[in-house]
Design a protein around this motif. Structure first.
Motif, PDB file in Angstrom:
ATOM      1  N   GLN A   1      -5.458   8.705   4.996  1.00 39.96           N
ATOM      2  CA  GLN A   1      -4.485   9.665   4.470  1.00 39.96           C
ATOM      3  C   GLN A   1      -4.751  11.080   4.987  1.00 39.96           C
TER       4      GLN A   1
ATOM      5  N   LYS B   1      -3.894  11.398   8.803  1.00 35.01           N
ATOM      6  CA  LYS B   1      -2.515  11.619   9.267  1.00 35.01           C
ATOM      7  C   LYS B   1      -1.962  12.956   8.788  1.00 35.01           C
TER       8      LYS B   1
ATOM      9  N   LEU C   1       1.654   6.325  10.979  1.00 38.65           N
ATOM     10  CA  LEU C   1       2.580   5.681  10.051  1.00 38.65           C
ATOM     11  C   LEU C   1       1.838   4.882   8.972  1.00 38.65           C
ATOM     12  N   THR C   2       0.541   5.118   8.827  1.00 37.69           N
ATOM     13  CA  THR C   2      -0.210   4.508   7.743  1.00 37.69           C
ATOM     14  C   THR C   2       0.376   5.029   6.420  1.00 37.69           C
ATOM     15  N   PRO C   3       0.429   4.283   5.340  1.00 38.74           N
ATOM     16  CA  PRO C   3      -0.109   2.932   5.179  1.00 38.74           C
ATOM     17  C   PRO C   3       0.886   1.818   5.518  1.00 38.74           C
ATOM     18  N   HIS C   4       2.142   2.176   5.832  1.00 39.94           N
ATOM     19  CA  HIS C   4       3.129   1.093   5.965  1.00 39.94           C
ATOM     20  C   HIS C   4       3.076   0.410   7.330  1.00 39.94           C
TER      21      HIS C   4
ATOM     22  N   GLU D   1       0.874  -1.182   0.000  1.00 37.75           N
ATOM     23  CA  GLU D   1       0.000   0.000   0.000  1.00 37.75           C
ATOM     24  C   GLU D   1       0.905   1.225   0.000  1.00 37.75           C
TER      25      GLU D   1
END
Lengths: 388, 369
Positions: free
Chosen positions: A207, A210, B24-27, A107
């Motif tokens: 997205q 964050k 720390l999305t998406p990783h 991703e």
């Protein structure tokens, strides 16, 4: 006329395909630790830039640090999306069997969910490269990027739409995967897109969460500056990705095709179409990495599943094969390719002259059609067909 | 109050992890932690090699320090060990040889270098202190019953010693009060693995006796030559009443199985296979059965690519180009051998990702699809 099928004899096409297959086999046999070490280095650099960018935002009240934070985060997002995300999701590292490099589960740091993109990009775009009505990347459903797309007054806004797409590129890609044009045409029902929409919502929430909520809040009183910084990094990435991607298929002289032309294509003919339908960008090593090696769009379209760091290694050979068969190998510096794309966006906003005259003067359909083709030949030097 | 503190600390840590995951999305947090130290990862198990020994010329013993996701194992079980060889992650099963008690973050593996074995040879030649390996949670039903039997016979041959030794060490740590005999076969005295450890176990516990068998020597051991039931009569005359745990090379396994079958007590014999069955590769005539695990369907192998066969079986697996380009149809093959229709390459790896549209089954194949 030099259509797709007439450029080479069937024997030539077969031989040409065999030569490209040989390059592919040689590279595939050579894949190994160096390729994994390379992508791991890029990943480490990207994660480092990301952490640095997020951290520097805490000093965002000092302009040089704010700029450094934006630069760092922009570079992180560019590397993540292009050299890492795009290439990993193509399956370029599936042979490693390393779960973190797996095309099905990777991703990326952009709004479009990997799953949706994998379908529209890997399959629709790469299989049907530059085939009108099949390759939804031609104009992304909003622009007129090919003279064979029928003109409509809507397209007068072509430059405006292109600018908006460049500014909000990640959301363009996000929205593109919904295939709204097919829903409008009735080829796809709204209910069928439920899963796609669920993924779009989930990814967008994460997205936005964050970049525009959590990280700004974490910097306390600097929240507005961090918000602005994150937005700027997304913007820089958007403009960069748009520029690189549009230079891949839309500069002048890049050809597009009809469904009939590509029926029952052999592997050699498929290779031929990839070369005629793609364009490279020249530049240094860093430029190639930051473009995800999509500056080698031709090599990428020939071998989309070979690690992108290999494209520069085979570019000379591919070019030599093109010369041998008297095929174009479209390449040029970024500014030249971008100018060519911009010119196309503007030119194609306007109606073909014949069509306009037909509209005003009332020509018969037949003569209008003949003129249209002639005019398009003038509009776009790539199409060497002349009016029937 | 004192009891509340740890719970509060746990909650605070969970909240911090949850926030970190969102940031720390998406990783995800592990992809950053591993860049600092591979063993910091939270959701998967990694091992660092802390000691390398070569007990015999063709074996290697690795002592491993495990990351925090490890939850322990039962003696006799195996783990899947992953190591990158020339860029490709390879996974093989090995049984730990240590007791299930003791340091909960330590594992001991003893691996014999098979001349044809890619992973075992690699570990034998290249394992070094500090090397990082992937480890799975333990698996396998080759374990002692919860209620330990009064009499136990443990038989091993060669590097098959590891799961059975783990059982014996576990029994010792539990203060086992029944009677257990461990019979280990090796070609010669020089090939005996863990001789000192076994002798020490026998000295430590009145309940444990150890015997050796040399298959290629005529003296120096308790029994000599290939396995026969007489070996058991000599070492553990009560073997017909005991629960027996066996792991070793195919010849030993077959001979012991036959002896237990003849005695009519096959239900007392518990075994662990180590050597994979020989592959029948036939590229001209399609044989075998293709099983699609998720849907529970199966079909006789027609010799066509798996995507076609899946569709003919009424499945609709995700796919795209049907020519090996787009990787939309990649699925996990859990077992069996396939031929890549583009390259002709045969591949019999377990748990391997394959592209359905260009993979032709060769014999029996199981697919997660």
């Amino acid at each position: 006329m030099t259509g797709l099928q007439d450029r080479l004899t069937p024997e030539q096409v077969e031989e040409f395909g065999r030569e490209l297959d040989e390059i592919r086999q040689r590279i595939v046999a050579d894949l190994g630790k160096d390729d994994v070490d390379y992508i791991n280095r890029v990943i480490k650099t990207q994660r480092g830039l990301e952490v640095a960018g997020r951290g520097l935002m805490y000093l965002g009240f000092l302009p040089p640090f704010w700029l450094a934070a934006v630069a760092s985060l922009s570079a992180s997002k560019i590397l993540d999306n292009m050299e890492i995300g795009h290439n990993v999701m193509h399956g370029q590292y599936d042979w490693t069997r390393i779960p973190e490099l797996n095309s099905k589960t990777f991703e990326w740091d952009t709004a479009a969910p990997g799953d949706n993109w994998r379908h529209s990009h890997n399959y629709l775009h790469h299989t049907h490269t530059n085939v009108l009505d099949k390759d939804r990347d031609i104009g992304y459903g909003v622009l007129r990027m090919d003279p064979d797309q029928k003109w409509h007054p809507y397209y007068l806004g072509n430059p405006v739409y292109a600018t908006l797409l460049a500014l909000f590129f990640q959301w363009g890609v996000w929205f593109h995967d919904l295939e709204v044009d097919r829903i409008v045409k009735g080829e796809l029902s709204w209910a069928e897109t439920k899963e796609v929409r669920r993924k779009m919502r989930a990814k967008a929430t994460k997205q936005i969460g964050k970049d525009y909520v959590l990280f700004p809040l974490l910097t306390g009183p600097l929240a507005p500056l961090t918000f602005l910084g994150n937005a700027s990094a997304n913007l820089v990435r958007n403009l960069w990705a748009f520029s690189i991607i549009f230079c891949g298929h839309f500069p002048a002289d890049v050809e597009s095709f009809t469904e009939e032309e590509t029926e029952n294509e052999t592997r050699g003919q498929w290779y031929l179409r990839q070369i005629l339908g793609s364009a490279n960008i020249t530049g240094g090593k860093l430029f190639h990495i930051m473009s995800g090696n999509l500056s080698h769009q031709i090599e990428h379209h020939l071998f989309p599943d070979i690690p992108a760091r290999r494209y520069p290694q085979i570019a000379d050979e591919v070019r030599a094969i093109c010369e041998k068969y008297d095929l174009p190998y479209n390449t040029g510096p970024l500014h030249k390719q971008l100018a060519s794309v911009a010119k196309k966006i503007v030119t194609l906003a306007l109606p073909p002259k014949g069509a306009l005259r037909a509209l005003v003067g009332g020509h018969t359909d037949k003569s209008t059609e003949a003129r249209r083709v002639t005019v398009e030949t003038q509009q776009n030097g790539s199409r060497q067909e002349t009016a029937a | 109050m004192t009891t509340l503190l740890p719970r509060r600390a746990t909650r605070a840590r969970e909240a911090a992890v949850s926030l970190a995951e969102r940031l720390l999305t998406p990783h995800g947090i592990d992809r950053y932690l591993e860049l600092v130290d591979p063993l910091l990862v939270r959701s998967e198990i990694r091992a660092r090699v802390t000691r390398v020994a070569h007990p015999t010329s063709d074996t290697v013993t690795l002592t491993l320090s495990l990351s925090r996701a490890w939850r322990g194992f039962s003696s006799g079980q195996y783990v899947r060990v992953s190591v990158d060889i020339d860029g490709v992650r390879r996974t093989r099963c090995y049984s730990p040889a240590n007791s299930q008690y003791g340091d909960p973050r330590t594992l001991e593996l003893t691996i014999k270098a098979d001349p044809d074995g890619l992973v075992s040879r690699h570990l034998h030649e290249h394992a070094h202190e500090g090397m990082v390996l992937g480890i799975s949670h333990p698996d396998g039903t080759f374990t002692l019953p919860e209620w330990r039997p009064d009499s136990l016979l443990l038989i091993s041959g060669g590097s098959g010693i590891t799961p059975v030794l783990s059982m014996l060490r576990t029994l010792r740590d539990e203060g086992y009060q029944g009677k257990a005999v461990f019979l280990h076969y090796a070609d010669t005295a020089a090939e005996v693995l863990y001789r000192d450890a076994l002798t020490e176990l026998a000295d430590d516990s009145d309940a444990i006796d150890v015997a050796f068998g040399y298959t290629a020597a005529e003296s120096g051991a308790d029994v000599h030559g290939l396995f026969t039931p007489e070996h058991l009569d000599a070492i553990a005359p009560w073997w017909r009443e005991a629960e027996t745990y066996l792991c070793g090379p195919p010849g030993l396994m077959d001979a012991v199985r036959a002896a237990y079958a003849d005695a009519g007590i096959s239900e007392h014999l518990h075994t662990e296979e180590f050597s994979p069955p020989a592959l029948e590769i036939d590229t001209t005539n399609a044989t075998g059965t293709v099983r699609f695990a998720h849907s529970g369907r199966e079909t006789a192998n027609s010799g066509d690519v798996l995507l076609e066969q899946a569709e003919q079986a009424g499945l609709r697996p995700e796919h795209g180009c049907r020519m090996g380009i787009c990787f939309s149809c990649t699925q996990v093959k859990t077992s069996g051998c396939v031929r890549n229709a583009l390259t002709g390459e045969l591949s019999a790896e377990e748990d391997e990702e394959i592209q359905l549209c260009i993979s032709v089954p060769v014999g029996d194949v199981d697919i997660n699809c």
